[in-house]
Design a protein around this motif. Structure first.
Motif, PDB file in Angstrom:
ATOM      1  N   ASN A  28      38.364  -3.978 -33.673  1.00 13.51           N
ATOM      2  CA  ASN A  28      39.747  -4.285 -34.022  1.00 13.51           C
ATOM      3  C   ASN A  28      40.208  -5.501 -33.217  1.00 13.51           C
ATOM      4  OD1 ASN A  28      42.376  -4.168 -34.856  1.00 13.51           O
ATOM      5  ND2 ASN A  28      42.876  -2.270 -33.770  1.00 13.51           N
ATOM      6  N   TRP A  29      39.784  -6.679 -33.690  1.00 12.00           N
ATOM      7  CA  TRP A  29      40.109  -7.903 -32.944  1.00 12.00           C
ATOM      8  C   TRP A  29      41.547  -8.330 -33.241  1.00 12.00           C
ATOM      9  CZ3 TRP A  29      40.042 -13.445 -34.466  1.00 12.00           C
ATOM     10  CH2 TRP A  29      40.131 -14.304 -33.352  1.00 12.00           C
ATOM     11  N   LYS A  30      42.304  -8.555 -32.207  1.00 12.55           N
ATOM     12  CA  LYS A  30      43.706  -8.995 -32.316  1.00 12.55           C
ATOM     13  C   LYS A  30      44.535  -8.095 -33.225  1.00 12.55           C
ATOM     14  CE  LYS A  30      43.413 -13.851 -31.100  1.00 12.55           C
ATOM     15  NZ  LYS A  30      43.941 -15.177 -31.352  1.00 12.55           N
ATOM     16  N   GLY A  31      44.187  -6.824 -33.272  1.00 12.36           N
ATOM     17  CA  GLY A  31      44.949  -5.889 -34.105  1.00 12.36           C
ATOM     18  C   GLY A  31      44.770  -6.101 -35.603  1.00 12.36           C
ATOM     19  N   LEU A  32      43.722  -6.841 -35.973  1.00 12.38           N
ATOM     20  CA  LEU A  32      43.526  -7.135 -37.403  1.00 12.38           C
ATOM     21  C   LEU A  32      42.819  -5.997 -38.142  1.00 12.38           C
ATOM     22  CD1 LEU A  32      42.408 -10.883 -37.145  1.00 12.38           C
ATOM     23  CD2 LEU A  32      44.662 -10.005 -37.739  1.00 12.38           C
ATOM     24  N   GLU A  38      33.680 -10.583 -38.642  1.00 16.91           N
ATOM     25  CA  GLU A  38      33.830 -10.346 -40.083  1.00 16.91           C
ATOM     26  C   GLU A  38      34.892 -11.211 -40.738  1.00 16.91           C
ATOM     27  OE1 GLU A  38      33.209  -5.668 -40.461  1.00 16.91           O
ATOM     28  OE2 GLU A  38      34.519  -6.236 -38.800  1.00 16.91           O
ATOM     29  N   ILE A  39      35.505 -12.087 -39.947  1.00 15.49           N
ATOM     30  CA  ILE A  39      36.568 -12.890 -40.567  1.00 15.49           C
ATOM     31  C   ILE A  39      36.107 -14.321 -40.777  1.00 15.49           C
ATOM     32  CG2 ILE A  39      38.458 -11.506 -39.624  1.00 15.49           C
ATOM     33  CD1 ILE A  39      38.906 -13.765 -37.614  1.00 15.49           C
ATOM     34  N   SER A  40      36.785 -14.995 -41.658  1.00 13.61           N
ATOM     35  CA  SER A  40      36.449 -16.373 -41.988  1.00 13.61           C
ATOM     36  C   SER A  40      36.717 -17.283 -40.794  1.00 13.61           C
ATOM     37  CB  SER A  40      37.294 -16.849 -43.170  1.00 13.61           C
ATOM     38  OG  SER A  40      37.215 -18.259 -43.268  1.00 13.61           O
ATOM     39  N   HIS A  41      35.873 -18.303 -40.671  1.00 10.15           N
ATOM     40  CA  HIS A  41      36.126 -19.302 -39.634  1.00 10.15           C
ATOM     41  C   HIS A  41      37.353 -20.143 -39.969  1.00 10.15           C
ATOM     42  CE1 HIS A  41      33.369 -20.824 -42.625  1.00 10.15           C
ATOM     43  NE2 HIS A  41      33.594 -22.076 -42.261  1.00 10.15           N
ATOM     44  N   ARG A  42      37.872 -19.991 -41.194  1.00 16.26           N
ATOM     45  CA  ARG A  42      39.103 -20.708 -41.576  1.00 16.26           C
ATOM     46  C   ARG A  42      40.351 -19.827 -41.398  1.00 16.26           C
ATOM     47  NH1 ARG A  42      36.528 -25.398 -42.294  1.00 16.26           N
ATOM     48  NH2 ARG A  42      34.718 -25.260 -43.652  1.00 16.26           N
ATOM     49  N   ASN A  43      40.129 -18.606 -41.029  1.00 12.57           N
ATOM     50  CA  ASN A  43      41.249 -17.683 -40.792  1.00 12.57           C
ATOM     51  C   ASN A  43      42.151 -18.233 -39.678  1.00 12.57           C
ATOM     52  OD1 ASN A  43      42.412 -15.462 -39.010  1.00 12.57           O
ATOM     53  ND2 ASN A  43      41.859 -14.279 -40.836  1.00 12.57           N
ATOM     54  N   GLU A  44      43.455 -18.080 -39.839  1.00 13.31           N
ATOM     55  CA  GLU A  44      44.385 -18.692 -38.872  1.00 13.31           C
ATOM     56  C   GLU A  44      44.156 -18.159 -37.451  1.00 13.31           C
ATOM     57  OE1 GLU A  44      48.498 -17.201 -39.165  1.00 13.31           O
ATOM     58  OE2 GLU A  44      47.777 -15.890 -40.776  1.00 13.31           O
ATOM     59  N   HIS A  45      43.774 -16.878 -37.331  1.00 11.23           N
ATOM     60  CA  HIS A  45      43.544 -16.321 -35.995  1.00 11.23           C
ATOM     61  C   HIS A  45      42.311 -16.953 -35.352  1.00 11.23           C
ATOM     62  CE1 HIS A  45      46.607 -13.214 -36.464  1.00 11.23           C
ATOM     63  NE2 HIS A  45      46.183 -13.131 -37.716  1.00 11.23           N
ATOM     64  N   PHE A  46      41.298 -17.179 -36.169  1.00 13.26           N
ATOM     65  CA  PHE A  46      40.104 -17.810 -35.614  1.00 13.26           C
ATOM     66  C   PHE A  46      40.383 -19.267 -35.240  1.00 13.26           C
ATOM     67  CE2 PHE A  46      35.940 -19.688 -35.283  1.00 13.26           C
ATOM     68  CZ  PHE A  46      35.293 -18.734 -34.509  1.00 13.26           C
ATOM     69  N   LEU A  47      41.129 -19.951 -36.090  1.00 11.81           N
ATOM     70  CA  LEU A  47      41.457 -21.351 -35.781  1.00 11.81           C
ATOM     71  C   LEU A  47      42.273 -21.454 -34.494  1.00 11.81           C
ATOM     72  CD1 LEU A  47      42.244 -22.750 -39.356  1.00 11.81           C
ATOM     73  CD2 LEU A  47      40.196 -23.108 -37.970  1.00 11.81           C
TER      74      LEU A  47
END
Ligand SMILES: *Cc1c(COP(=O)(O)O)cnc(C)c1O
Length: 362
Positions: A28-32, A38-47
């Protein structure tokens, strides 16, 4: 269970608090509700994570604003190719390759695919000790396309602490085993690169810090995935990056900040290696044949005067929770890789064991 201290040269140990954070974040990264893997490298949290990493790196290393930070793939060995193919074109002079040990030689051998490097050997024997010539005595060419060197030879345990002093030359440094361990005067360099599995996290990405005027140089036969200009244009996301490695590096940078930054860790690193070398020098069983001024404080190598005890030392140290001390297969002996994450307690445990082993078998 006895506490394990891992002296592996790379991939190497991580701080316990970082491992713990990874465990906490995993599901559960950053409450997501999902993991960072498992999230896109374009996801705002990853950016946002990437932006923080870049800012932390700039603050920690005091990277001037005219330097770009790239996160590449293919490890430091990938950079052995990327450097010449990005910096050279058919009008270029040949580059100078300074040789001080295994890795600087490996970089030169790779460069020979693209050019005829001038080889500058700076290794010397002096009173039976391995010594490195001071940069003042490096016989560099008049107009090399660039000068490549390696300030810390991870396998040989040899370090070059003196800064290269060549003004108006493009200096390229392979900082794989020393980045973030001590101060670097970035503006002396054209390119600094380092794979991440020693001092900046786990394997999977390679940090490249490049002066921005060098980005213009690339020519169109460079594979896109190694092309600095393309990587820079795409903010290191030309192809799918190793997102988990990036995330771990982010945690390492926060940990280093909490530790007090580069100045503080540099002092601790010096203290750690001084303790180990003192133990080696004052013993009748262990020895290190490198000149004091060129002893690495990241990779402390040593041998046993009674070579027949080598396997026993390895076995007993392992059974005492001291892992991965065997030297690289091409040089033998032992090597304690003591990057930033190795706490002083690990050094003290190793010393305690070395003293015990000598008193028992020495
Ligand atoms: C570990 C190391 C390398 C090789 O790194 P890879 O990521 O395996 O390509 C190159 N140079 C130095 C100085 C190293 O310590």
């Amino acid at each position: 269970m006895k506490k394990i201290y891992n002296f592996s040269a790379g991939p190497s140990m991580l701080p316990f608090s970082v491992l713990n954070q990874i465990k906490k974040d995993l599901y559960n990264w950053k409450g997501l509700g999902i993991s960072v893997m498992e999230i896109s490298h374009r996801n705002e949290h990853f950016l946002q994570l990437v932006q923080e990493i870049e800012q932390d790196l700039r603050n920690l290393l005091k990277i001037p604003s005219n330097y770009k930070i790239l996160f590449c793939q293919g490890g430091a060995r990938g950079q052995f190719s990327a450097v010449p193919i990005n910096l050279l074109d058919k009008f270029s002079n040949n580059p100078d390759y300074i040789e001080s040990g295994y890795w600087s030689q490996a970089a030169r051998i790779e460069a020979e695919k693209y050019c005829v490097p001038n080889i500058i050997n700076i290794k010397k024997e002096h009173n039976g000790k391995k010594t490195i010539l001071s940069p003042y005595n490096w016989k560099i060419s008049k107009k090399p396309a660039y000068i490549h060197y390696c300030p810390n030879e991870t396998i040989d345990g040899i370090a070059i602490y003196e800064e290269p002093i060549f003004d108006n030359k493009i200096i390229v440094g392979d900082f794989s085993s020393t980045i973030l361990s001590s101060f670097i005067n970035i503006k002396k360099y054209g390119i600094i690169y380092a794979s991440t599995q020693k001092n900046i996290g786990i394997s999977g990405i390679t940090l490249v810090i490049i002066r921005d005027d060098l980005l213009k140089k690339s020519n169109n036969v460079v594979p896109s995935i190694l092309d600095y200009k393309i990587l820079s244009y795409h903010n290191s996301m030309f192809n799918t990056p190793s997102t988990f490695s990036w995330y771990v590096s982010g945690l390492i940078l926060k940990w280093l900040k909490d530790m007090g930054g580069i100045k503080k860790i540099e002092l601790i690193n010096k203290l750690k290696s001084d303790l180990l070398y003192k133990t080696i020098d004052s013993s009748n069983l262990y020895f290190n044949d490198i000149n004091h001024l060129n002893r690495s404080n990241m990779n402390v190598t040593f041998r046993l005067l009674k070579e027949n005890l080598t396997n026993l030392f390895e076995k007993e140290s392992y059974n005492n929770g001291l892992h991965a001390l065997r030297g690289h297969r091409i040089v033998g002996g032992f090597r304690a890789s003591i990057y930033n994450a190795m706490p002083i307690e690990g050094i003290k445990e190793l010393i305690k064991f070395m003293v015990y082993f000598e008193s028992r078998y020495g």
